[in-house]
Design a protein around this motif. Structure first.
Motif, short mmCIF file in Angstrom:
data_model
loop_
_atom_site.label_atom_id
_atom_site.label_comp_id
_atom_site.label_asym_id
_atom_site.label_seq_id
_atom_site.Cartn_x
_atom_site.Cartn_y
_atom_site.Cartn_z
N GLU A 66 0.88 -1.19 0.00
CA GLU A 66 -0.06 0.08 0.13
C GLU A 66 0.69 1.22 0.08
OE1 GLU A 66 -3.07 2.23 2.99
OE2 GLU A 66 -3.22 0.25 2.79
N THR A 67 0.72 2.18 -1.08
CA THR A 67 1.51 3.14 -1.13
C THR A 67 0.80 4.54 -0.97
OG1 THR A 67 2.75 2.13 -2.85
CG2 THR A 67 3.13 4.40 -2.57
N ARG A 68 1.47 5.36 -0.28
CA ARG A 68 0.76 6.75 0.12
C ARG A 68 1.92 7.97 0.20
NH1 ARG A 68 -3.23 8.02 5.28
NH2 ARG A 68 -3.22 10.34 4.87
N HIS A 69 1.58 9.28 -0.32
CA HIS A 69 2.06 10.51 -0.13
C HIS A 69 1.88 10.90 1.45
CE1 HIS A 69 4.15 11.05 -3.93
NE2 HIS A 69 2.89 10.47 -4.44
N GLY A 102 7.37 11.74 0.70
CA GLY A 102 7.71 10.34 0.21
C GLY A 102 7.49 10.44 -1.38
N PRO A 103 6.63 9.18 -1.75
CA PRO A 103 5.86 8.20 -1.05
C PRO A 103 6.64 7.40 -0.28
CG PRO A 103 5.90 7.56 -3.40
CD PRO A 103 6.93 8.81 -3.30
N ALA A 104 5.81 6.69 0.66
CA ALA A 104 6.23 5.65 1.51
C ALA A 104 5.42 4.42 1.24
CB ALA A 104 6.15 5.94 2.99
N GLU A 105 5.85 3.27 1.18
CA GLU A 105 5.24 1.88 0.70
C GLU A 105 5.09 0.96 1.68
OE1 GLU A 105 5.10 -1.38 -3.24
OE2 GLU A 105 7.40 -0.19 -2.57
N SER A 106 4.27 0.48 2.23
CA SER A 106 4.03 -0.59 3.30
C SER A 106 3.80 -1.90 2.77
CB SER A 106 2.75 -0.39 4.12
OG SER A 106 2.81 0.52 4.96
N CYS A 107 4.63 -2.92 2.93
CA CYS A 107 4.73 -4.13 2.11
C CYS A 107 4.70 -5.35 3.23
CB CYS A 107 6.06 -4.21 1.84
SG CYS A 107 6.70 -2.87 0.43
N VAL A 108 3.96 -6.26 2.68
CA VAL A 108 3.95 -7.70 3.57
C VAL A 108 4.01 -8.64 2.75
CG1 VAL A 108 2.19 -9.06 4.95
CG2 VAL A 108 2.07 -6.53 5.25
N ILE A 114 1.43 4.04 9.19
CA ILE A 114 2.16 2.77 8.97
C ILE A 114 1.29 1.73 9.59
CG2 ILE A 114 4.38 1.86 9.99
CD1 ILE A 114 5.93 3.85 9.25
N GLY A 115 1.37 2.18 10.96
CA GLY A 115 0.36 1.06 11.77
C GLY A 115 -0.89 0.53 10.97
N ALA A 116 -1.87 1.61 10.41
CA ALA A 116 -2.91 1.48 9.93
C ALA A 116 -2.77 0.65 8.77
CB ALA A 116 -3.70 2.56 9.64
N SER A 117 -1.85 1.02 7.75
CA SER A 117 -1.85 0.40 6.49
C SER A 117 -0.94 -1.08 6.78
CB SER A 117 -0.79 0.88 5.56
OG SER A 117 0.74 1.35 5.97
N LEU A 118 -0.15 -1.35 7.54
CA LEU A 118 0.30 -2.74 7.79
C LEU A 118 -0.79 -3.45 8.39
CD1 LEU A 118 4.08 -2.06 9.11
CD2 LEU A 118 3.16 -2.62 6.89
N GLY A 119 -1.81 -2.99 9.21
CA GLY A 119 -2.77 -3.75 9.89
C GLY A 119 -3.85 -4.24 8.78
N ALA A 176 -8.69 1.17 -4.17
CA ALA A 176 -8.29 1.83 -2.87
C ALA A 176 -6.99 1.89 -2.22
CB ALA A 176 -9.48 0.97 -2.11
N ARG A 177 -6.74 2.87 -2.07
CA ARG A 177 -5.46 3.08 -0.98
C ARG A 177 -4.20 2.68 -1.98
NH1 ARG A 177 -8.82 0.85 3.08
NH2 ARG A 177 -9.43 2.48 4.65
N ASP A 178 -4.19 2.44 -3.41
CA ASP A 178 -3.09 2.31 -4.08
C ASP A 178 -2.51 0.86 -3.46
OD1 ASP A 178 -1.60 2.50 -6.25
OD2 ASP A 178 -0.32 4.03 -5.25
N THR A 179 -3.46 -0.06 -3.42
CA THR A 179 -3.00 -1.50 -3.03
C THR A 179 -2.51 -2.21 -4.36
OG1 THR A 179 -4.59 -1.53 -1.20
CG2 THR A 179 -3.52 -3.65 -1.76
N LYS A 180 -1.44 -2.82 -4.23
CA LYS A 180 -0.68 -3.54 -5.36
C LYS A 180 -0.17 -5.01 -4.84
CE LYS A 180 0.26 0.75 -8.04
NZ LYS A 180 1.58 1.63 -8.45
N VAL A 181 0.33 -5.95 -6.16
CA VAL A 181 1.04 -6.88 -5.71
C VAL A 181 2.33 -6.76 -6.70
CG1 VAL A 181 1.31 -9.47 -5.94
CG2 VAL A 181 -0.88 -8.38 -5.40
#
Length: 283
Positions: A136-139, A184-190, A149-154, A208-213
């Motif tokens: 999930e990526t966000r500026h 940024g942007p910053a990118e949360s990754c799991v 970070i907490g919300a996106s990783l959750g 939604a929320r720029d979610t990718k694989v």
């Protein structure tokens, strides 16, 4: 006497404010005149508005933003107003504490003692295999970063249940600088186990929320491990800079943007417990 109408000059003298300040408070909706003469435009105030005027002026002496001044003066009772003031002041003290730490950090740098700071961090390398990531990526600006970070990783960790499960520690990649001025942007990754399931999950998310694989190729990371207390800004800056300084000394090159890898439970970790690796891909 509270119903007595006072000219702006008399009211300003009683409130110990300037007429200019009263006009500003009127324009901002913080202190409306009791009456405005339609013909002349003269403002009139009631004597019982003096206390509010003085309160607004005192709150502004705390450098309180006008929006928060309004929250205090519009509170339904004194107890609630006091709570809102206390919450604001707690924010101020937290910001000043962070600024004090930053000033100390900058003083060390400017005095030429950076090497001493960097020497506190032990840097190593680790080889990371190819893996599938849901991201999930966000500026985002620095002040918004911890909550995001907490919300996106959750959200991603919850989604990982539909993608074969989590296969490695979650992390955040900083594709550009994140500060008070840069977003940024910053990118949360799991990392997840099942690429096909991950792509299906992302498809269901829509845009939604720029979610990718994405599939991250195998790579090597140079990293240093830091404790929970060191994650705070600006301590974490010294960790990043220590790794940056170490890389060329080993004949290596940076091969990608920096990242933070979270391998511990933040809520249960103590201040001195290791929780995070600060890392750079290298070659």
């Amino acid at each position: 006497m509270d119903d007595e109408l006072l000219t702006i000059g008399v009211f300003a003298a009683r409130a110990r404010l300037s007429a200019k300040a009263l006009r500003l408070y009127d324009r901002l909706g913080l202190l409306r005149p009791a009456q405005v003469d339609e013909a002349s435009g003269y403002r009139y105030y009631r004597a019982d508005q003096v206390e509010r005027a003085r309160l607004v002026a005192l709150l502004r002496q705390l450098d309180m933003p006008l929006a928060r001044v309004a929250e205090v003066v519009e509170a339904p009772d004194g107890a609630m107003a006091a709570e809102r003031l206390a919450a604001y002041w707690a924010d101020v003290e937290a910001r000043v504490a962070g600024q004090r730490t930053l000033a100390e950090y900058l003083r060390e740098r400017l005095s030429g003692r950076s090497s001493e700071m960097y020497g506190k961090f032990e840097v190593e390398t680790v080889d990371v295999p190819e893996r599938v990531l849901i991201t999930e990526t966000r500026h985002v600006l620095a002040g918004e970063l911890p909550a995001w970070i907490g919300a996106s990783l959750g959200r991603l960790e919850e989604g990982a249940r539909e993608c074969g499960g989590i296969t490695a520690a979650p992390f955040v990649v900083y594709h550009s600088d994140v500060s008070m001025e840069s977003d940024g942007p910053a990118e949360s990754c799991v990392p997840v186990a099942d690429e096909a399931a991950a792509r299906a999950w992302v498809e269901r998310q829509g845009r939604a929320r720029d979610t990718k694989v994405r599939v991250e190729p195998a790579h090597r990371l140079a990293y240093t491990r830091i404790a929970k207390a060191q994650v705070a800004h600006p301590q974490i800056l010294a960790a990043f800079e220590a790794v940056e300084e170490w890389i060329p000394k080993q004949g290596l090159w940076q091969a990608g943007p920096c990242r933070e890898v979270y391998f511990a439970d933040w809520d249960t970790a103590g201040a001195e417990d290791p929780v995070c690796d600060v890392a750079f891909p290298v070659r």
